[in-house]
Design a protein around this motif. Sequence first.
Motif, PDB file in Angstrom:
ATOM      1  N   VAL A  40       0.825  -1.206   0.000  1.00 15.92           N
ATOM      2  CA  VAL A  40       0.000   0.000   0.000  1.00 15.92           C
ATOM      3  C   VAL A  40       0.862   1.261   0.000  1.00 15.92           C
ATOM      4  CG1 VAL A  40      -1.820   1.277   1.198  1.00 15.92           C
ATOM      5  CG2 VAL A  40      -1.764  -1.216   1.335  1.00 15.92           C
ATOM      6  N   ILE A  41       0.475   2.222  -0.851  1.00 13.46           N
ATOM      7  CA  ILE A  41       0.981   3.593  -0.769  1.00 13.46           C
ATOM      8  C   ILE A  41      -0.229   4.492  -0.542  1.00 13.46           C
ATOM      9  CG2 ILE A  41       2.118   5.497  -1.961  1.00 13.46           C
ATOM     10  CD1 ILE A  41       3.636   3.448  -3.620  1.00 13.46           C
ATOM     11  N   LEU A  42      -0.194   5.284   0.524  1.00 15.01           N
ATOM     12  CA  LEU A  42      -1.286   6.191   0.866  1.00 15.01           C
ATOM     13  C   LEU A  42      -0.830   7.625   0.617  1.00 15.01           C
ATOM     14  CD1 LEU A  42      -4.064   6.848   2.081  1.00 15.01           C
ATOM     15  CD2 LEU A  42      -3.046   6.630   4.363  1.00 15.01           C
ATOM     16  N   LEU A  43      -1.498   8.313  -0.304  1.00 17.79           N
ATOM     17  CA  LEU A  43      -1.142   9.675  -0.690  1.00 17.79           C
ATOM     18  C   LEU A  43      -2.169  10.658  -0.141  1.00 17.79           C
ATOM     19  CD1 LEU A  43      -0.384   8.935  -4.456  1.00 17.79           C
ATOM     20  CD2 LEU A  43       1.272   9.036  -2.576  1.00 17.79           C
ATOM     21  N   GLU A  44      -1.686  11.743   0.473  1.00 23.15           N
ATOM     22  CA  GLU A  44      -2.562  12.753   1.055  1.00 23.15           C
ATOM     23  C   GLU A  44      -2.054  14.140   0.664  1.00 23.15           C
ATOM     24  OE1 GLU A  44      -4.970  15.248   2.661  1.00 23.15           O
ATOM     25  OE2 GLU A  44      -5.474  13.116   2.778  1.00 23.15           O
ATOM     26  N   SER A  45      -2.979  15.015   0.241  1.00 23.65           N
ATOM     27  CA  SER A  45      -2.572  16.337  -0.243  1.00 23.65           C
ATOM     28  C   SER A  45      -2.088  17.255   0.877  1.00 23.65           C
ATOM     29  CB  SER A  45      -3.716  16.998  -1.009  1.00 23.65           C
ATOM     30  OG  SER A  45      -4.843  17.184  -0.164  1.00 23.65           O
ATOM     31  N   PHE A  46      -2.665  17.139   2.069  1.00 17.90           N
ATOM     32  CA  PHE A  46      -2.240  18.006   3.167  1.00 17.90           C
ATOM     33  C   PHE A  46      -0.818  17.660   3.611  1.00 17.90           C
ATOM     34  CE2 PHE A  46      -6.872  18.454   3.680  1.00 17.90           C
ATOM     35  CZ  PHE A  46      -6.954  19.849   3.735  1.00 17.90           C
ATOM     36  N   ALA A 126      -2.109   3.343  11.532  1.00 15.91           N
ATOM     37  CA  ALA A 126      -1.570   3.071  10.193  1.00 15.91           C
ATOM     38  C   ALA A 126      -0.062   3.260  10.165  1.00 15.91           C
ATOM     39  CB  ALA A 126      -2.244   3.981   9.168  1.00 15.91           C
ATOM     40  N   LYS A 127       0.424   4.299  10.839  1.00 16.22           N
ATOM     41  CA  LYS A 127       1.873   4.529  10.887  1.00 16.22           C
ATOM     42  C   LYS A 127       2.585   3.408  11.629  1.00 16.22           C
ATOM     43  CE  LYS A 127       2.037   8.775  12.540  1.00 16.22           C
ATOM     44  NZ  LYS A 127       2.632  10.075  12.919  1.00 16.22           N
ATOM     45  N   LYS A 128       1.986   2.947  12.730  1.00 13.00           N
ATOM     46  CA  LYS A 128       2.596   1.852  13.486  1.00 13.00           C
ATOM     47  C   LYS A 128       2.702   0.581  12.650  1.00 13.00           C
ATOM     48  CE  LYS A 128       0.726   3.503  17.911  1.00 13.00           C
ATOM     49  NZ  LYS A 128      -0.322   3.240  18.936  1.00 13.00           N
ATOM     50  N   ARG A 129       1.747   0.397  11.768  1.00 12.12           N
ATOM     51  CA  ARG A 129       1.776  -0.780  10.898  1.00 12.12           C
ATOM     52  C   ARG A 129       2.867  -0.678   9.834  1.00 12.12           C
ATOM     53  NH1 ARG A 129      -2.857  -4.087  11.414  1.00 12.12           N
ATOM     54  NH2 ARG A 129      -1.999  -5.258   9.644  1.00 12.12           N
ATOM     55  N   GLY A 130       3.433   0.514   9.695  1.00 14.66           N
ATOM     56  CA  GLY A 130       4.480   0.697   8.702  1.00 14.66           C
ATOM     57  C   GLY A 130       3.967   1.003   7.311  1.00 14.66           C
ATOM     58  N   ILE A 131       2.708   1.406   7.195  1.00 15.77           N
ATOM     59  CA  ILE A 131       2.153   1.750   5.884  1.00 15.77           C
ATOM     60  C   ILE A 131       2.892   2.956   5.313  1.00 15.77           C
ATOM     61  CG2 ILE A 131       0.078   2.622   4.724  1.00 15.77           C
ATOM     62  CD1 ILE A 131      -1.557   0.879   6.677  1.00 15.77           C
ATOM     63  N   ASP A 132       3.153   2.919   4.029  1.00 16.57           N
ATOM     64  CA  ASP A 132       3.860   3.995   3.324  1.00 16.57           C
ATOM     65  C   ASP A 132       2.896   5.162   3.125  1.00 16.57           C
ATOM     66  OD1 ASP A 132       5.313   5.638   1.667  1.00 16.57           O
ATOM     67  OD2 ASP A 132       5.694   4.119   0.125  1.00 16.57           O
TER      68      ASP A 132
END
Length: 432
Positions: A40-46, A126-132
Amino acid sequence: MASPGDFAREVPSGIKVIVVGAGFAGITAAIECDRKGHSVILLESFAELKILGDIISFGANSGKIFERWPGVAEELEPICHKSKGIHFKTYLGEELFTQWWDQEPSYGTHYNGHRGEIHEVIFNHAKKRGIDIRLGQKIVNYFEDDDIAGVELADGEKIIGDVVLAAEGVRSLGRKIVLGYEDKPKSSGYAIYRSWFDSAELAKNPLTSYLVNDGDKHAGWLGPDIHFLAASIKGGKDFSWVCTHKDDADIEESWQTPGKVEDALKVLEGWDPVCHAIVKATPPEYLVDWKLVYRDPLPTWISPKARTVLIGDAAHPFLPTSIQGASQAMEDGASLAVCLQLAGKPNSQQALKVYQEIRYDRVIKAQKTGVATRDRWHKADFDNIKKNPQALKLKREEWLLNHDAEIHAYTVYEETAAKLNKAALNGSSDDP
């Protein structure tokens, strides 16, 4: 502190999933895809995620999803609303009835609290899971072919995966690749004044102190084409209120602007003095005027190549009176992750089609509950309602709240895929 290796995951699928938007739809999809073994790659504009917003509600159907994420339910518990029921009055302050939660089927735990605080818990998980997770990523274009899907960033970088999940909300650019044109949101004809603030001033006022003393409280006032809901949270320490009313303002540029206390008071002219006291106690900097955006139901959530899919508000915005917008967004993520897992990388396109088939009718039915509740409250005949106040109850229906999106997707995937394959074969045999 937990590390990525501490979390259970299914066998790696080899499927690369790009999620655009880190709201509740996107963050849930990212977590669930990670659980199911997808990359998974999670992209956020903020560039940074701040604790913003006010009250948000998650029904028992989404509570089941939270509870599969280690430690999340425990972190949410102290920041969520815990009233024993909701007390309804007419707009003049006349007593109607109290809907006690212990007299209703529960179907599981509901999680209602501050949008930003709840989101922070989920984002940190989500960060703890190591998601990008990549913040400050402005998407300018979606693209796809038969084999891949991707997005282009403002700096020209292109990020490519097997599927793209567009979760940027009602103005998602992903809608253009799905629809083939750029559509614009419409005004629903309604707007909401909404706020969240410290309840100290309310505790001092004899008119409002009962709402914040002795634990959490929840109250609703109903009038012609207006309803006003108020709730105290964290043992009465914090307070939130929302007022839904008619509004035909233009939403071309923005549907959320700073609100004015005097404007909210005009909307509530002639209403119960308790409502006026609540509005007057609201710090002006914490009042938002939020226009309710309407979208016609889409004929499909999937792009022509079936590599890009809309989820959450990008696919199906909800009226707040449904109390299901965030929950259905989470169901989207849980269902889609299972569909990708069961389909496998070579059949990623089929996974998106099955996902839509599983979710579409349920979402449409859930959306209709918001219209029904609003109309029941705003168009109430109060002479008759006083004889039968139970008609105003918030419906807590089993089909909606006792649904487990993950289990359901596992249960119906194969049957649904077979049905779609059969329909495709029949369709192709009829082609000239």
